[in-house]
Design a protein around this motif. Structure first.
Motif, PDB file in Angstrom:
ATOM      1  N   LEU A  33      -2.441 -16.674  -1.466  1.00  0.00           N
ATOM      2  CA  LEU A  33      -1.922 -15.307  -2.296  1.00  0.00           C
ATOM      3  C   LEU A  33      -2.723 -14.195  -1.904  1.00  0.00           C
ATOM      4  CD1 LEU A  33      -0.602 -17.024  -5.762  1.00  0.00           C
ATOM      5  CD2 LEU A  33       0.641 -16.652  -3.259  1.00  0.00           C
ATOM      6  N   ILE A  34      -3.959 -14.610  -2.187  1.00  0.00           N
ATOM      7  CA  ILE A  34      -4.884 -13.360  -1.456  1.00  0.00           C
ATOM      8  C   ILE A  34      -5.746 -13.899  -0.631  1.00  0.00           C
ATOM      9  CG2 ILE A  34      -4.582 -12.124  -3.720  1.00  0.00           C
ATOM     10  CD1 ILE A  34      -6.708 -13.230  -4.951  1.00  0.00           C
ATOM     11  N   HIS A  35      -6.519 -13.190  -0.211  1.00  0.00           N
ATOM     12  CA  HIS A  35      -7.692 -13.342   0.853  1.00  0.00           C
ATOM     13  C   HIS A  35      -9.008 -12.800   0.668  1.00  0.00           C
ATOM     14  CE1 HIS A  35      -4.411 -15.613   3.031  1.00  0.00           C
ATOM     15  NE2 HIS A  35      -3.660 -14.733   2.542  1.00  0.00           N
ATOM     16  N   ARG A  53      -1.454  -7.250  -3.721  1.00  0.00           N
ATOM     17  CA  ARG A  53      -0.763  -8.616  -3.809  1.00  0.00           C
ATOM     18  C   ARG A  53      -0.965  -9.295  -5.102  1.00  0.00           C
ATOM     19  NH1 ARG A  53      -0.927 -12.352   0.771  1.00  0.00           N
ATOM     20  NH2 ARG A  53      -0.194 -11.021   2.388  1.00  0.00           N
ATOM     21  N   VAL A  54      -1.765  -9.032  -5.594  1.00  0.00           N
ATOM     22  CA  VAL A  54      -1.989  -9.638  -7.128  1.00  0.00           C
ATOM     23  C   VAL A  54      -0.968  -8.934  -8.121  1.00  0.00           C
ATOM     24  CG1 VAL A  54      -3.010  -9.723  -9.369  1.00  0.00           C
ATOM     25  CG2 VAL A  54      -4.523 -10.229  -7.398  1.00  0.00           C
ATOM     26  N   ALA A  55      -0.912  -7.684  -7.909  1.00  0.00           N
ATOM     27  CA  ALA A  55       0.196  -6.910  -8.699  1.00  0.00           C
ATOM     28  C   ALA A  55       1.496  -7.579  -8.393  1.00  0.00           C
ATOM     29  CB  ALA A  55       0.284  -5.540  -8.529  1.00  0.00           C
ATOM     30  N   PHE A  56       1.998  -7.862  -7.139  1.00  0.00           N
ATOM     31  CA  PHE A  56       3.182  -8.315  -6.688  1.00  0.00           C
ATOM     32  C   PHE A  56       3.445  -9.917  -7.267  1.00  0.00           C
ATOM     33  CE2 PHE A  56       5.870 -10.700  -3.873  1.00  0.00           C
ATOM     34  CZ  PHE A  56       6.828  -9.832  -3.706  1.00  0.00           C
ATOM     35  N   LEU A  77       3.901 -10.078   4.518  1.00  0.00           N
ATOM     36  CA  LEU A  77       2.988  -8.846   4.760  1.00  0.00           C
ATOM     37  C   LEU A  77       1.652  -9.204   5.436  1.00  0.00           C
ATOM     38  CD1 LEU A  77       3.310  -7.460   1.042  1.00  0.00           C
ATOM     39  CD2 LEU A  77       4.475  -6.735   3.280  1.00  0.00           C
ATOM     40  N   PRO A  78       1.132  -8.208   6.154  1.00  0.00           N
ATOM     41  CA  PRO A  78      -0.244  -8.340   6.703  1.00  0.00           C
ATOM     42  C   PRO A  78      -1.269  -8.703   5.705  1.00  0.00           C
ATOM     43  CG  PRO A  78       0.184  -6.346   6.633  1.00  0.00           C
ATOM     44  CD  PRO A  78       1.358  -6.802   6.220  1.00  0.00           C
TER      45      PRO A  78
END
Lengths: 150, 150
Positions: A33-35, A53-56, A77-78
């Motif tokens: 989900l995150i990188h 991203r986290v917020a999403f 999303l990129p």
DNA sequence: CTGCAACTTCAAGCCGACTTGAAGTCAAGC
DNA sequence: GCTTGACTTCAAGTCGGCTTGAAGTTGCAG
């Protein structure tokens, strides 16, 4: 200009700013989900992007998405760059309708409940509207979603 | 009049009419959400009442209540008798407001999302509104609720 | 250069809400 | 009165979404 300075967050910073435990963030990363990039010593450094991203993801959870589903949405999303307005709005639009549906669902529920009270029929138990997704008595194994409905 | 005939449901009947697996119904009974009498041979017989209770529980789950919370709400209702309109509406009212809150929540979320897109600020990640319950980085052990917010 | 907080991985645990399976018992239609 | 399907209990498993703990490593302030 030049290679950025202060926009690489440690996991602790990301935790502080997102409100999520570091363990949760590592878990999110594991799920893709995150990188992050790594320092020479192997520590994570997140782009500010990760905050969004986290917020999403958290917001997606609020409307009933699983982490997997949220990940699928984010896949549009990129990973490394901030999304363009176009990219972002494409993603946002899909789940905006999800929110709308969910609101509609709740509204129906509420109105119906009111109706039952108002008319005194007290028929909730046998009322089709309350059991909209009917037979699910024989589904599959494993955990059910909290709300298999939808 | 006299001892009722056809308003005792077997667990299979209750399952069919509620759409829940029998195993789930047994689980609910174990948690005290529904109740049964037993035949001489030890089989469960549910009052029709149970249908309403089950429906309530499912509906409660839809708005984010845990089974425990649903049980607490149901605690206000008589186990053996149909509730009076007054009793029922008291219970219903409390969680009706819950629905309203939830709808309001979702609406805020949606509107805010739209706003971010509209203005192009793309600030979701750092936007306070998306992270309304702020620091929860250090909570407790055990499973978190899907949505610890609220 | 040292010390210490913040990081790392990995395995295991936990909670809620159930499902599955085994092994056995009940009830009702022929 | 027998058969068969619906029931019974109990223990264990599952899934998502994390947390906890152990044991060790990094990185920065002084």
């Amino acid at each position: 200009m030049g290679p950025s300075r202060h926009d690489r967050l440690t996991i602790g910073e990301l935790s502080a700013r997102s409100g999520l435990a570091t363990s949760a963030l590592r878990y999110y990363e594991e799920l893709g989900l995150i990188h992050s990039e790594r320092t020479a010593g192997g520590q994570r450094r997140f782009a500010r992007q990760a905050l969004r991203r986290v917020a999403f993801v958290r917001a997606a959870q609020r409307v009933g998405l699983s982490l997997d589903e949220a990940g699928a949405a984010l896949a549009g999303l990129p990973v490394d760059r901030s999304p363009t307005a176009t990219e972002w709005s494409r993603v946002a639009r899909t789940w905006q309708s999800r929110i709308d549906e969910q609101i509609e669902d709740l509204r129906r529920l509420r109105d119906h409940l009111t109706g039952c009270i108002g008319c005194g029929c007290l028929s909730l138990g046998t009322c089709a509207l309350y059991n909209p997704h009917d037979v699910q008595g024989a589904d599959g194994p494993g955990a059910r979603k909290l709300l298999p409905s939808r």
